[in-house]
Design an enzyme around this catalytic site. Structure first.
Site, PDB file in Angstrom:
ATOM      1  CG  ASP A   1     -39.380  24.987 -24.784  1.00  0.00           C
ATOM      2  OD1 ASP A   1     -39.148  23.776 -24.936  1.00  0.00           O
ATOM      3  OD2 ASP A   1     -38.593  25.888 -25.130  1.00  0.00           O
ATOM      4  CG  ASP A   2     -42.593  28.118 -21.849  1.00  0.00           C
ATOM      5  OD1 ASP A   2     -41.385  27.845 -21.678  1.00  0.00           O
ATOM      6  OD2 ASP A   2     -42.968  29.112 -22.473  1.00  0.00           O
TER       7      ASP A   2
ATOM      8  CG  HIS B   1     -37.675  25.782 -20.514  1.00  0.00           C
ATOM      9  ND1 HIS B   1     -36.729  26.187 -21.432  1.00  0.00           N
ATOM     10  CD2 HIS B   1     -38.746  26.601 -20.719  1.00  0.00           C
ATOM     11  CE1 HIS B   1     -37.206  27.192 -22.149  1.00  0.00           C
ATOM     12  NE2 HIS B   1     -38.415  27.475 -21.732  1.00  0.00           N
TER      13      HIS B   1
ATOM     14  CG  HIS C   1     -39.409  30.944 -18.793  1.00  0.00           C
ATOM     15  ND1 HIS C   1     -39.320  31.996 -19.672  1.00  0.00           N
ATOM     16  CD2 HIS C   1     -39.474  29.835 -19.561  1.00  0.00           C
ATOM     17  CE1 HIS C   1     -39.329  31.537 -20.910  1.00  0.00           C
ATOM     18  NE2 HIS C   1     -39.402  30.223 -20.871  1.00  0.00           N
TER      19      HIS C   1
ATOM     20  CG  HIS D   1     -44.092  27.463 -26.410  1.00  0.00           C
ATOM     21  ND1 HIS D   1     -43.770  27.805 -27.708  1.00  0.00           N
ATOM     22  CD2 HIS D   1     -43.046  27.863 -25.637  1.00  0.00           C
ATOM     23  CE1 HIS D   1     -42.579  28.403 -27.711  1.00  0.00           C
ATOM     24  NE2 HIS D   1     -42.116  28.451 -26.477  1.00  0.00           N
TER      25      HIS D   1
HETATM   26 ZN   LIG Z   1     -39.738  28.998 -22.533  1.00  0.00          ZN
END
Ligand SMILES: [Zn+2]
Length: 240
Positions: free
Chosen positions: A40-41, A90, A94, A195
């Site tokens: 993620d991210d 995603h 955020h 991540h």
């Molecule tokens: Zn995230």
């Protein structure tokens, strides 16, 4: 009479076939030996290092992309696709408050990042992971809106805690491997959360080396229409 026998035979075959198909599909996405590595991210500078590690181990993974990091990292995004990995969504911001403000705001953010990814890579993905996971911020209305928009929502059942254990890589590695083994013992696949950040590539290298030695199969979430998430677990009570 003959006609009736034919119809009965056909129905039996169809029912039997459906059973076989269901069993095969169950085996395909939720097998105890399957591991879904998810990140993620990104995309960020660290994504390139993750890609190097994945390539070294010949493992395909899923990258859940945050729209606000895409500018300047378009090449990285294209490399993810070129190397056979799967892209997921995603959010754009955020930002907890902005994203979860309403079911429509959440859907809009996913649609926006979906469009940006499509413009950059030519890939249209409807696989997504919401910021912080589907609990506790996703209301039932949010979930229904996402489903209606055609998104498949993925959470995880192995949190590597790589964001928290930057100074304790050994513990992170040990616990992640142990949790994957526990899922195998409980007959479910593992969805591992990591991540795109500085300490993760080294830990990923260690974790993959061990999991490969233990003969796990690595898959991406592409084409899996039975996603693992917190409210719709593959096998209730056996995960988390
Ligand atoms: Zn995230």
């Amino acid at each position: 009479m003959k006609q009736w026998i034919s119809v009965c035979l056909l129905v039996c075959l169809l029912i039997g076939g459906a059973d076989v198909a269901t069993a095969a599909q169950g085996k395909r996405y939720d097998d105890r030996d399957i591991v879904y590595m998810t990140f993620d991210d990104g995309p960020r500078a660290e994504t390139l290092l993750l890609l190097d590690v994945l390539k070294k181990h010949r493992v395909k993974a899923t990258f859940f992309i945050t729209g606000k990091y895409m500018k300047g990292n378009e090449e990285t995004l294209r490399r993810i696709v070129a190397e056979g990995h799967t892209l997921g969504l995603h959010s754009m911001t955020h930002d907890k408050k902005l994203f979860y403000k309403s079911p429509q705001s959440a859907v809009n953010e996913m649609k926006r990042v979906q469009q940006l990814i499509f413009e950059t890579t030519g890939v249209k993905t409807n696989i997504m992971r919401v910021p912080y996971g589907s609990v506790p911020h996703m209301t039932k209305a949010h979930r229904l809106a996402m489903e209606k928009a055609g998104f498949y929502m993925w959470d995880w059942n192995v949190d590597s805690l790589d964001w928290k254990r930057k100074n304790n890589q050994r513990l992170l590695q040990y616990e992640t491997i142990q949790r994957v083994r526990m899922n195998r013992a409980n007959n479910i696949a593992s969805v591992v959360l990591m991540h795109d950040q500085s300490t993760t590539p080294a830990s990923l290298n260690y974790i993959l080396r061990h999991l490969k030695r233990e003969r796990y199969t690595f898959r991406t979430t592409a084409g899996v229409t039975e996603p693992y998430n917190f409210y719709n677990k593959w096998k209730a009570g056996k995960s988390q």
